[in-house]
Scaffold this active site. Sequence first.
Site, PDB file in Angstrom:
ATOM      1  N   LYS A 118       0.853  -1.193   0.000  1.00 21.43           N
ATOM      2  CA  LYS A 118       0.000   0.000   0.000  1.00 21.43           C
ATOM      3  C   LYS A 118       0.889   1.243   0.000  1.00 21.43           C
ATOM      4  O   LYS A 118       1.797   1.369   0.831  1.00 21.43           O
ATOM      5  CB  LYS A 118      -0.885  -0.034   1.237  1.00 21.43           C
TER       6      LYS A 118
HETATM    7  O1  G3P Z   1      -8.985   1.722   4.455  1.00 21.93           O
HETATM    8  C1  G3P Z   1      -8.901   3.069   4.811  1.00 21.93           C
HETATM    9  C2  G3P Z   1      -9.698   3.293   6.027  1.00 21.93           C
HETATM   10  O2  G3P Z   1      -9.162   2.583   7.100  1.00 21.93           O
HETATM   11  C3  G3P Z   1      -9.865   4.699   6.435  1.00 21.93           C
HETATM   12  O3  G3P Z   1     -11.005   4.710   7.203  1.00 21.93           O
HETATM   13  O4  G3P Z   1     -12.536   5.446   8.923  1.00 21.93           O
HETATM   14  O5  G3P Z   1     -10.115   6.091   9.044  1.00 21.93           O
HETATM   15  O6  G3P Z   1     -11.621   7.097   7.331  1.00 21.93           O
HETATM   16  P1  G3P Z   1     -11.325   5.930   8.179  1.00 21.93           P
END
Ligand code: G3P
Length: 222
Positions: A90
């Site tokens: 990633k």
């Molecule tokens: O895969 C990306 C994700 O983990 C981001 O999520 O909830 O931190 O915006 P969030």
Amino acid sequence: MKLFLDTANVAQVAEIAAWGVLDGVTTNPSLVAKEAKDGTKNPLDAFKKTVLEMCKLVPCVSAQVTATDTEGMKKQGLEYARWHKNVVVKVPMTVEGLKAVKFFASKKIKTNVTLVFSAAQAMLAAKAGATIISPFIGRLDDQGEDGMSLIAEIMEIWQQYNFKTEVLVASTRHPRHIVDAARIGAHICTIPYDVFRKLPGHALTDNGLRKFQSDWGKVIGQ
Ligand code: G3P
């Protein structure tokens, strides 16, 4: 649409993988930090162990580089890719990241370009040779934009051209996000554990099953 779990917790991956519907896992430094145990002597070894345990459970595990320069990303990504064939490197959506993606593509190493917030970024990542791109819809919603419109825009562009790159809907917040992503034709959705656990349930299913059980009890005289 493939369903991924967005977590750095191996027990959660094992639980959902046992349902028979899990296609992969996405991790990121924040999720790893959430699971980190105090006093871990070698955090990279601990991360490697987590990734390897996940690779036994699912065919695709994203492991994020923490370097921000191309050379650093190349070094880290090459190491991650050596850990297991199921590892996807990633990489953040920066110019440095694009150069690293191009390098990994030349080595046939799979990549997931993260922190995508615009269709222009999505196109650049695909042109650089990303295996997967991750637009973050919840974070756009959080600031009053419409994250799902970005997915629709990207899928519309993808239909015009022959991009092989898979579109992974990330930063999902609730089950409706998953259904809407599938309606638009996104290739993958990554889902937090709490949201994943909400997907199988419905009150009418529970009520219906209780009624079937009770009626069957009458048939067999219980
Ligand atoms: O895969 C990306 C994700 O983990 C981001 O999520 O909830 O931190 O915006 P969030």
